[in-house]
Write an enzyme that holds these catalytic residues in place. Structure first.
Site: not given
Length: 751
Positions: A32-33, A224, A255, A608
């Site tokens: 996504k970044t 974001d 999330q 993670r």
């Protein structure tokens, strides 16, 4: 290579479709970044949009810097002109320019959480209220929640439901405290973190000329981690975008884990209702984790009802099964986890920085830390005491802040007798009361101290006033570093710390020097256009926990809460303390919404992991000073059992690699040590013969002789056929009495 060539089809579509309202649903590890940064780069490079007209909002300065650096590699130095940063930093920038419209000085002070709580504690004391009932944490959180829901102190006091709620909680004066706190902050020319949002919304609501200016200046807004926004943040964004509706939000409802901070998951779940022409793009390919980890995470989160549909997948390797570590106690859990980390590191030539241990609450770190220390494994705790929260740092920062804003009550209280100058608490209280009674600032009260306090303290107060006036002049003539150094020296703080030759004193002196180094680095940065002390203090006040984590020692294991781990990734992840009432937390079981947030927290923890995932729980744990029997977490039942194997290191037991049935119940009942089952001191693990084959235990009865591959021979003394799983209590010849779950244990019958 063209930056668009680095994207998959779904990512590319999300990047190039820049006009109108857009929601990008980004699964864990889906890049996504990259999509967000390339979308901004595409606006600048291919659409010709001026960076001054683009606003990108994040939740950490670290994320903002990473995004800006990536954009700069594509478009060059123009990226520096973006409105990019955290919600608080970007809105603070707007308020610096427009604060006068709200009656604040443009050099307003930003109170951190400790400053706010200290002020609230003083207010409670001044109002003659019970400090045990009106604890600073409780009061601060109540006021913060109100501001996040855009409830002013006037609206709070006028709201019968809120008043009734406070009365039922034995805190009927909460509204009055909120009012006093808000007015004192205003008089001090100070805003707390929540005010940076609350006052931006107020600015746009009450001053349409300001709103109109920013609506036309900001043509594209990108957000974001949209699932973490609160009501106030969303309302500001909607106002800014109401002219062009070029709003792009990126997030993952799975999330959303910050409801306790005011995050409202309905912002992302109901976003489509607010924008009928919304374009939705889904990023579902996970680039981070193995297939086993991705599919296991999917099996957990699908149990939640409130969610946006998506199907996360990966083309990565299948990977090894998730390993479950079972322990008798929390201390044994720590030992087994530490041993596992050491073994994995040695076997696979890893660095300790490849490992992270995640827990639900900070208190769980004790047993883990002790075990790591015993094995000489270095570790770091993320989320401990922040550098900027250390006493000596806050002392100097208070001097710097007061030199800029002499109405800052919190800073005044901190420095008025530091170093000691003979001005006691009684004198300070008199000055504060006088300022409040006469409707004047604390600075005015100081300058007329002889009217309010005894003559003995007046001389010291006059010297203090002269000192602060001198510091203010330094600010006009010097940059941030030179001014800060003069204040550190002139205040006497540097000398006092230097003269303390203890180990602690040396450490404090070095910390202050490090702060001065940071200011020097800030001033020497050629990209900084504003090198004033005021600009530096604003940046420091908005530093987040993750922004401060600069310890990249390759020989340290990371320990942190799951909340702190959001947005991070590690090759090897250990999630400890998977027990009922701990994870999920006992405080999160009162509603489906709370439980689903806990499940999302578990999902975040799982995702993670890149290569390996380990889960652990203990059968007993000390909590609140008492030894408590524990049950495995219900979240273990949520996991598809195909992806789990049980560690063989639990008390010498060998377990089946893929358990089945009700997992949480089978684990807690499968192996239970009782007070009567003390093993013989000379007992060693039994070694089963090569031809050992487990029997069908459906006909097992009391009195039968059995053989276990680890415990050897024993006699069934009691059968328990109640419930879904049959259990047998067995008296082993060498290991005493144990209760085993028959669907889980391996037994050979000898009758």
């Amino acid at each position: 290579m063209n930056y668009l060539d680095q994207l998959n089809d779904a990512q590319r579509e999300a990047v190039i479709n820049t006009e109108g309202p857009t929601m990008i649903i980004a699964g864990a590890g889906s890049g996504k970044t990259r999509v967000l940064t390339y979308r901004i780069a595409h606006l600048i490079k291919d659409k010709g949009v001026d960076p001054f007209n683009i606003m990108a909002l994040t939740f950490t300065n670290k994320a903002a810097k990473e995004m800006r650096d990536r954009i700069e590699t594509v478009v060059g130095s123009d990226a520096r002109n973006l409105w990019m940063g955290t919600f608080h930093s970007v809105f603070a920038r707007i308020l610096r320019a427009e604060a006068h419209l709200l009656g604040y000085p443009n050099s307003f002070t930003i109170y951190d959480t400790d400053d706010s709580k200290t002020l609230l504690k003083n207010i409670v004391k001044e109002l003659g209220l019970d400090e045990a009932t009106y604890k600073p944490n409780v009061v601060y959180n109540r006021i913060s929640a109100a501001k996040n829901r855009l409830i002013s102190w006037q609206e709070y006091i006028a709201n019968p439901e809120l008043r009734s709620d406070d009365a039922s909680n034995m805190r009927p004066e909460m509204g009055n405290i909120y009012k006093t706190y808000a007015l004192r902050c205003f008089k001090a020319g100070a805003m707390d973190f929540d005010d940076l949002l609350f006052n931006t919304d107020k600015l746009f609501k009450e001053h349409l000329e300001a709103l109109n200016k920013y609506q036309h200046r900001i043509q594209y807004v990108l957000v974001d981690e949209f699932q973490d926004t609160n009501l106030c943040q969303y309302f500001i964004i909607r106002k800014l975008c109401s002219v062009r509706e070029n709003i792009c939000v990126v997030g993952d409802d799975a999330q959303s884990i910050y409801a306790f901070r005011g995050a409202d998951i309905t912002n992302i779940l109901n976003f489509e209702r607010d924008y009928r022409d919304l374009k939705i793009f889904k990023l579902e390919q996970n680039y981070r984790s193995t297939q086993t980890i991705v599919e296991a995470a999917n099996s957990v989160i699908q149990k939640n009802r409130a969610q946006l549909p998506k199907s996360v997948w990966t083309s990565n390797e299948e990977g090894r099964l998730i390993e479950l570590i079972k322990a008798v106690s929390d201390n044994e859990e720590g030992r087994l986890v530490a041993s596992s980390i050491f073994e994995e590191k040695m076997q696979h030539q890893l660095k300790f920085s490849d490992f992270v241990i995640l827990y639900r609450t900070n208190s769980q770190s004790r047993a883990i830390e002790e075990a790591l220390r015993r094995m000489n494994i270095k570790y770091k705790i993320v989320g401990g005491l922040s550098f900027y929260q250390r006493k000596e740092i806050k002392d100097l920062l208070a001097y710097l802040r007061f030199a800029i804003n002499q109405n800052d009550e919190a800073s005044f209280r901190r420095i008025i007798n530091l170093p000691k100058r003979g001005i006691g608490d009684t004198t300070v209280d008199k000055l504060i009361v006088a300022a409040n009674d006469h409707g004047i600032s604390i600075w005015e009260a100081l300058q007329h101290a002889n009217s309010f306090v005894g003559s003995r303290a007046t001389g010291a107060i006059d010297d203090f006033v002269t000192l602060i006036k001198r510091f203010s002049l330094e600010l006009e003539r010097k940059d941030a570093y030179d001014a800060a150094f003069e204040i550190a020296k002139g205040s006497g703080l540097l000398r006092e710390l230097y003269e303390d030759k203890t180990v602690e004193g040396l450490s404090r002196y070095e910390n202050v020097q490090e702060l001065l180094n940071a200011i020097k680095e800030y001033v020497d940065d050629p990209e900084r256009t504003d090198k004033s002390l005021s600009a530096f203090l604003q940046e420091v006040s908005l530093v987040t926990g993750q922004d401060e984590d600069k310890d990249k020692d390759p020989e340290k294991v990371t320990l942190m809460t799951i909340h702190m781990a959001k947005g991070l990734e590690f090759k090897y992840v250990y999630i400890v303390g998977l027990e009922e009432d701990l994870f999920p937390s006992q405080m999160m079981l009162s509603s489906r919404a709370d439980l689903e947030e806990e499940r999302r927290l578990f999902y975040v923890a799982i995702t993670r992991a890149e290569k390996r995932l380990f889960l652990s729980y203990a059968l007993t744990r000390y909590r609140f000073g008492r030894l408590k029997n524990c049950e495995p977490s219900r979240f273990l039942d949520d996991l598809d059992q195909r992806f789990i194997k049980v560690s063989t290191k639990f008390g010498g037991l060998e377990s089946s690699s893929r358990p089945s049935g009700n997992y949480a119940r089978s684990l807690v009942n499968g192996i239970k040590r009782t007070t009567t089952s003390t093993p013989k001191a000379t007992a060693t693990n039994y070694k089963a013969p090569a031809d050992f084959t487990p029997s069908d235990t459906s006909t097992l009865q009391e009195g039968m002789k059995v053989e276990h591959p680890k415990f050897g021979f024993g006699t069934v003394v009691k059968m328990d056929n109640t419930g879904a799983d049959r259990k047998a209590k067995i008296q082993f010849d060498d290991f005493g009495e144990k209760t085993l779950l028959l669907s889980f244990a391996k037994l050979r019958i000898h009758n």
